[in-house]
Design a protein around this motif. Structure first.
Motif, mmCIF file in Angstrom:
data_model
loop_
_atom_site.group_PDB
_atom_site.id
_atom_site.type_symbol
_atom_site.label_atom_id
_atom_site.label_comp_id
_atom_site.label_asym_id
_atom_site.label_seq_id
_atom_site.Cartn_x
_atom_site.Cartn_y
_atom_site.Cartn_z
ATOM 1 N N ASN A 1 0.826 -1.195 0.000
ATOM 2 C CA ASN A 1 0.000 0.000 0.000
ATOM 3 C C ASN A 1 0.866 1.253 0.000
ATOM 4 O OD1 ASN A 1 -2.522 1.495 0.499
ATOM 5 N ND2 ASN A 1 -1.572 1.878 2.474
ATOM 6 N N LYS B 1 3.956 1.478 -0.917
ATOM 7 C CA LYS B 1 4.710 1.573 -2.174
ATOM 8 C C LYS B 1 3.807 2.101 -3.294
ATOM 9 C CE LYS B 1 8.333 0.110 -3.274
ATOM 10 N NZ LYS B 1 9.564 0.910 -3.449
ATOM 11 N N LEU B 2 2.575 1.608 -3.311
ATOM 12 C CA LEU B 2 1.658 2.031 -4.373
ATOM 13 C C LEU B 2 1.288 3.495 -4.226
ATOM 14 C CD1 LEU B 2 -0.664 -1.055 -4.577
ATOM 15 C CD2 LEU B 2 0.744 -0.169 -6.388
ATOM 16 N N LEU B 3 1.286 3.982 -2.988
ATOM 17 C CA LEU B 3 0.983 5.397 -2.789
ATOM 18 C C LEU B 3 2.184 6.274 -3.114
ATOM 19 C CD1 LEU B 3 -1.111 5.255 0.461
ATOM 20 C CD2 LEU B 3 -1.854 6.179 -1.697
ATOM 21 N N GLY B 4 3.295 5.664 -3.459
ATOM 22 C CA GLY B 4 4.440 6.456 -3.879
ATOM 23 C C GLY B 4 5.487 6.628 -2.805
ATOM 24 N N ARG C 1 -0.131 12.561 1.737
ATOM 25 C CA ARG C 1 -0.611 11.169 1.776
ATOM 26 C C ARG C 1 -0.246 10.461 3.061
ATOM 27 N NH1 ARG C 1 0.667 9.153 -4.342
ATOM 28 N NH2 ARG C 1 -0.917 10.400 -5.327
ATOM 29 N N LEU D 1 -3.018 8.540 4.725
ATOM 30 C CA LEU D 1 -3.431 7.344 3.994
ATOM 31 C C LEU D 1 -2.507 6.168 4.302
ATOM 32 C CD1 LEU D 1 -4.291 8.737 0.459
ATOM 33 C CD2 LEU D 1 -5.786 8.322 2.375
ATOM 34 N N VAL D 2 -1.243 6.456 4.624
ATOM 35 C CA VAL D 2 -0.307 5.385 4.939
ATOM 36 C C VAL D 2 -0.417 4.993 6.402
ATOM 37 C CG1 VAL D 2 2.121 4.784 5.012
ATOM 38 C CG2 VAL D 2 1.234 6.083 3.126
#
Lengths: 310, 233
Positions: B129, B131-134, B203, B206-207
């Motif tokens: 998650n 990683k996908l969020l950057g 973000r 979100l993490v």
């Protein structure tokens, strides 16, 4: 659009002339979209035309279309392809949650909040939260109901997590899949004005489950009236968002099929809510101790084991 | 062709001269320099006792435990990751979460495999998650941090079992509740101190949310752990 193309060709062909015309355009690189648009504006101001406003108005939409096209370009086996599904900021997620909870007549959830950027972050983590919220609060309510009953031995009932996860994840993925297939099929027969992609449908369904999280916490209260009120309120709020989102997609179809589709969506939503409430928060156990499930099994086992140990 | 032959002749002649006329004995050092100075022995791990190797690794794990207990945004936990600590903590936690007797299969608590899967699958999902969020952190670094940050919860589990030996009244429940909440907060705080910096600020929430959920579920498992019925009177 033709005007834009004209201007761009002019700009790249006669760069020398343009540089001579306005010196401040020299440092602009081609790759940068924002500076590109600045350049276009400068060009238009250098050569004033009647379509100036029109062109500037189109500028933003062109850019977003371009970016949207670029996003999907990564092949599916790369990591970047999946990163496009998580391309959201905190405030966007909060806005989408708010939008899924508060239905506003005439406003389409997909067009208003998702806008061609469906994310999987929200659906995935909302489902995960809901699974644990339902399992944990069901366990607590079971404890509260049995509290003070002699011979009751508290059990964590971890099995409920597995069952809740199966039910909720299959609802949040299989129903959108079926709906997407159905809408595709109908689209091939009758031309509909509005069509949704699979990810958009998953996104709508995932966010529509959010309202059940606070509802599941409210279900801890061992009072049937409170529970039913919260179920109905949550169902109406998120159900109406679903119906209002999918009504435009089937509106142009035959009347009967459109109504049947929307009522099937609503019925499945009601089924999930009532099913979860009845299965995980069954208060009949209080009156009738002969129930199935792990709780009663351990109740039966516990006395015998006590006897053994004595 | 003739020209080529003529040109080649002196070459071959020279070669044959060299090979034949070499009646001088071959001399020189042809041994590989194996016996280097004894300094290298200290840096080589090949011939050190097994005890030293294990002790060194244990020391590294212990150092990371200290980092988790005093989270101060140090990057030591991130620089050299290992998965020994997470494995140790995970197995300890899963073993402690088992009921005492083997015949109480229906005690409703999480089984060993369930705890194991929740911890590893959960941390893999959280890592993916982020990683996908950057996120800019590597996959195993994130796994390592998430695994090590279970330490406060494992400690809470050990204390909970000790408290449960004393009895299962409301007082013991209150003690366990406070313990679990404190260690849950500790775990979440420690892991976000290590991980949150790798994210863009818009973000971060979100993490952090999945991490919060992850430790919350583990905390719930610890809090609801009830000893087996065999331990009763």
């Amino acid at each position: 659009m033709a005007a834009v193309d004209d201007l761009q060709f002019q700009e790249f062909d006669d760069a020398e002339n343009l540089l001579a015309a306005n010196r401040d355009a020299t440092t602009i690189s081609i790759g940068d979209p924002s500076s590109n648009s600045q350049k276009q504006r400068r060009v238009t101001s250098a050569t004033p035309r009647e379509e100036d406003d029109d062109l500037l108005g189109h500028d933003d939409s062109d850019k977003t279309e371009l970016l949207a096209g670029q996003k999907k370009s990564a092949p599916f086996w790369t990591f970047e392809y999946y990163q496009t599904f998580f391309d959201v900021e905190t405030h966007q997620v909060l806005d989408r949650i708010k939008g899924s909870v508060l239905p506003w007549p005439g406003k389409n959830f997909v067009r208003l909040y998702i806008r061609s950027n469906p994310d999987l972050y929200g659906p995935f983590w909302i489902c995960a939260t809901l699974v644990f919220a339902i399992a944990i609060s069901g366990n607590i309510s079971n404890f509260l109901v049995h509290h003070g009953v002699p011979d009751y031995h508290y059990v964590p009932e971890f099995r409920k997590v597995t069952i809740a996860a199966t039910a909720i994840y299959s609802y949040a993925w299989l129903v959108p899949l079926a709906l997407w297939g159905f809408l595709m099929w109908r689209n091939s027969k009758v031309m509909n004005l509005v069509s949704y992609s699979f990810l958009e449908i998953v996104c709508v369904y995932g966010y529509s489950l959010f309202i059940y999280i606070p509802a599941a916490v409210l279900w801890i209260v061992p009072n049937e009236t409170v529970r039913w009120i919260s179920v109905v309120v949550a169902m109406c709020l998120s159900g109406s968002v679903l119906v209002m989102t999918f009504w435009p997609a089937v509106r142009d179809d035959h009347r009967k099929i459109a109504i049947a589709t929307v009522s099937a969506i609503a019925a499945l939503h009601v089924l999930l809510a009532v099913g979860c409430k009845e299965y995980f928060f069954d208060s009949r156990e209080a009156e009738n101790p002969k129930t199935d499930g792990a709780a009663s099994l351990t109740e039966k086992i516990a006395p015998t084991m006590k006897n053994h140990s004595m | 062709m003739a020209e080529v032959d003529e040109a080649n002749k002196p070459l071959f002649a020279g070669l044959s001269d060299v090979s034949i006329s070499a009646d001088i004995p071959v001399e020189g050092e042809i041994t590989v320099p194996v016996s280097s100075p004894s300094q290298d022995d200290e840096y080589s791990t090949l011939d050190e006792p097994v005890k030293d190797t294990i002790l060194r690794d244990l020391k590294a794990v212990g150092k990371k435990f200290v980092h988790v207990m005093y989270p101060k945004k140090s990057s030591a936990l991130l620089r050299d990751w290992d998965l020994w600590g997470p494995l140790l903590l995970c197995v300890t936690l899963a073993l402690l979460l088992q009921g005492g007797s083997a015949d109480s299969k229906d005690d409703g608590g999480p089984q060993f495999a369930e705890v194991f899967v929740i911890i590893w699958f959960g941390s893999v999902v959280i890592t993916l998650n982020s990683k996908l969020l950057g996120g800019t952190i590597s996959f195993f670094q994130s796994l390592c941090v998430l695994g090590y940050c279970i330490l406060p919860l494992t400690v809470a589990m050990i204390v909970c079992r000790l408290v449960l030996l004393g009895g299962t009244g409301p007082a013991s429940f209150a003690i366990r509740l406070i313990l679990v909440i404190a260690s849950f907060g500790w775990s979440t705080f420690a892991s976000t101190a290590f991980l949150a910096d790798s994210q863009p600020p818009s973000r971060k929430a979100l993490v952090v949310y999945p991490i919060f959920l992850f430790y919350f579920v583990i905390g719930w498992m610890i809090l609801t752990f009830a000893p087996s019925h065999g331990a009763g009177p």
